[in-house]
Scaffold this motif. Structure first.
Motif, PDB file in Angstrom:
ATOM      1  N   ASP A   1      -1.152  -7.201   2.976  1.00  0.00           N
ATOM      2  CA  ASP A   1      -0.769  -5.897   3.519  1.00  0.00           C
ATOM      3  C   ASP A   1      -2.035  -5.141   3.950  1.00  0.00           C
ATOM      4  O   ASP A   1      -2.081  -4.512   4.999  1.00  0.00           O
ATOM      5  CB  ASP A   1      -0.001  -5.093   2.456  1.00  0.00           C
TER       6      ASP A   1
ATOM      7  N   HIS B   1       6.975  -8.498   1.923  1.00  0.00           N
ATOM      8  CA  HIS B   1       6.467  -7.626   2.982  1.00  0.00           C
ATOM      9  C   HIS B   1       5.070  -8.042   3.452  1.00  0.00           C
ATOM     10  O   HIS B   1       4.830  -8.304   4.622  1.00  0.00           O
ATOM     11  CB  HIS B   1       6.456  -6.173   2.481  1.00  0.00           C
TER      12      HIS B   1
ATOM     13  N   HIS C   1       2.626  -4.756  11.606  1.00  0.00           N
ATOM     14  CA  HIS C   1       3.812  -4.373  10.836  1.00  0.00           C
ATOM     15  C   HIS C   1       5.073  -4.434  11.717  1.00  0.00           C
ATOM     16  O   HIS C   1       6.150  -4.702  11.213  1.00  0.00           O
ATOM     17  CB  HIS C   1       3.654  -2.967  10.251  1.00  0.00           C
TER      18      HIS C   1
ATOM     19  N   ASP D   1       0.821  -1.209   0.000  1.00  0.00           N
ATOM     20  CA  ASP D   1       0.000   0.000   0.000  1.00  0.00           C
ATOM     21  C   ASP D   1       0.858   1.264   0.000  1.00  0.00           C
ATOM     22  O   ASP D   1       0.361   2.353   0.193  1.00  0.00           O
ATOM     23  CB  ASP D   1      -0.970   0.004   1.187  1.00  0.00           C
TER      24      ASP D   1
ATOM     25  N   VAL E   1       3.362  -9.482   6.967  1.00  0.00           N
ATOM     26  CA  VAL E   1       2.299  -8.721   7.628  1.00  0.00           C
ATOM     27  C   VAL E   1       1.086  -9.613   7.928  1.00  0.00           C
ATOM     28  O   VAL E   1       0.516  -9.547   9.015  1.00  0.00           O
ATOM     29  CB  VAL E   1       1.875  -7.496   6.773  1.00  0.00           C
TER      30      VAL E   1
HETATM   31 ZN   LIG Z   1       2.628  -2.586   4.712  1.00  0.00          ZN
END
Ligand SMILES: [Zn+2]
Ligand SMILES: [Zn+2]
Length: 422
Positions: A184, A283, A264, A137, A287
């Motif tokens: 995410d 990532h 996070h 994002d 998450v």
């Molecule tokens: Zn993130």
């Protein structure tokens, strides 16, 4: 679709006048043609020395469709294998970029964007975002998540001047990348709850309107999970739009508060490699695993609160030795100690915390159950368990205890250090 950013920039009941730096956001098939046109005859024509920053994978994915744009730019192709947003990658760009660069085009996913926005900010050069996957994002975010000499840092960076997200590129991205974008986004459940709780306990700034934007983004994606997993164009556009909304939410607040907290922090902890070795996970994948772990812990605490078995106590520092044994061993103790000064939990009044426990339990009850969350993630093909990302069950208790220290931002996980269960 064209996103009108003026819709979001307006005076708000939170007392802030929200500010959006992105001028133009286009999410559609053929967005690249529009970019080409802007560079030839439109508002980007004034930039005569543009630089493209991409990696070996994103270059291959866009080489044909962006041929004319590549032809008119200096191009730096970073090796995708082992690429991170760190001082090493920034150095490669700095050592190779021409002196007269006046525009940067980030052609890639999260890492390429972090590197580009950092360099753009440092040299005061405007940048254009060309996302090649709906994987994070952060495309329009004003901060970059960088690793500086091993320490994860969120540093000020430039927001893109405009975003050209071409469905023909990102809907064809590897499925794993778009699943990671869903992951995410699902982290927002936790960080929005954390934000509400922090506001309740310390009066920290909070905006209802921004929260509603994030919730709208979640809702939109939740109804299209199987289609996103199947790479259907319209569903992938929805995901991209939702991720960009989340990024705009960060711009509106001026930091990542609406989009990043306890879940996070887990991801950042694992990236610092103080309790685990290097994880080959994206990532978003970290998450979503963090989201599931934190959710489980929050649900456990909410249940204890409901049963009257959980109470507030004054803050006591009980983790100093553990921090030395973990971060200290990696030479990261000083960075962690500095990050956490002054101690956040001293802002939380124990009596206030005790009084707020029922409201906190209400906020947590509003989150999906662990089973539902696992089911949603499964539909989109997201990673869900520690094993999925290369960790083992042993990492769970330590991750819960240590992750709140990676950022000085109040999460309920951090607050739980002031809770005592009977
Ligand atoms: Zn993130
Ligand atoms: Zn507001």
């Amino acid at each position: 679709m064209r996103v009108d950013t003026d819709d979001f920039a307006r005076p708000c009941s939170c007392g802030k006048e929200h500010h959006i730096e992105v001028k133009e956001i286009l999410i559609e098939a053929g967005a690249i043609d529009q970019l080409e046109e802007e560079m030839s005859d439109g508002f980007l024509r004034e930039y005569i020395s543009p630089l493209i920053i991409c990696d070996t994978n994103t270059y291959e994915a866009t080489e044909e469709i962006m041929e004319e744009i590549y032809d008119r730019c200096q191009v730096i192709v970073l090796e995708a294998e082992g690429l991170h947003a760190d001082n090493y990658a920034v150095e490669i760009v700095e050592n190779n970029m021409d002196d007269d660069i006046d525009l940067i085009l980030a052609v890639g996913a999260g890492t390429i964007h972090d590197i580009s926005r950092y360099v753009a900010h440092k040299y005061r050069i405007p940048f254009v975002s060309v996302p090649t996957a709906a994987s994070v994002d952060g495309f329009v975010s004003t901060v970059a998540a960088m690793t500086w000499d091993g320490l994860k840092k969120t540093v000020p960076a430039a927001a893109p001047m405009c975003v050209y997200a071409d469905t023909n590129i990102f809907a064809n991205a590897p499925r794993r990348l778009n699943a990671s974008g869903v992951s995410d986004l699902f982290g927002k459940y936790i960080c929005l709850a954390d934000w509400k709780i922090a506001n309740l306990l310390t009066g920290e700034y909070y905006c209802e309107y921004v929260t509603e934007l994030e919730e709208k983004a979640l809702k939109m994606v939740k109804s299209s999970l199987r289609s996103i997993a199947a790479g259907e164009e319209e569903a992938c556009e929805k995901l991209m739009y939702a991720l960009i909304l989340s990024g705009l939410a960060m711009q509106m607040v001026g930091n990542s508060r609406p989009a990043s907290c306890a879940e996070h922090h887990m991801s950042h902890l694992w990236e610092m490699e103080v309790i685990n070795s290097r994880l080959e996970a994206l990532h978003g994948e970290k998450v979503s695993v963090g989201t599931v772990l934190v959710l489980k812990e929050y649900k456990r605490l909410a249940k204890l609160i409901r049963q009257g078995k959980c109470h507030a106590r004054a803050y006591e520092n009980e983790d100093a030795q553990l921090l030395r044994d973990t971060f200290g061993k990696k030479g990261l103790l000083e960075g962690i100690v500095t990050e956490n000064e002054p101690e956040l939990l001293l802002e939380v009044n124990p009596a206030r915390l005790e009084a707020c426990l029922p409201q906190i339990a209400d906020i947590i009850d509003g989150l999906p159950d662990e089973e539902d969350m696992l089911h949603l993630l499964e539909k989109a093909g997201c990673k869900r368990t520690v094993y999925d990302i290369g960790l083992t069950e042993d990492a769970v208790p330590l991750s819960l205890r240590l992750s709140p220290y990676v950022r000085r931002r109040l999460s309920f996980l951090r607050v739980s250090k002031m809770l005592e269960a009977e």
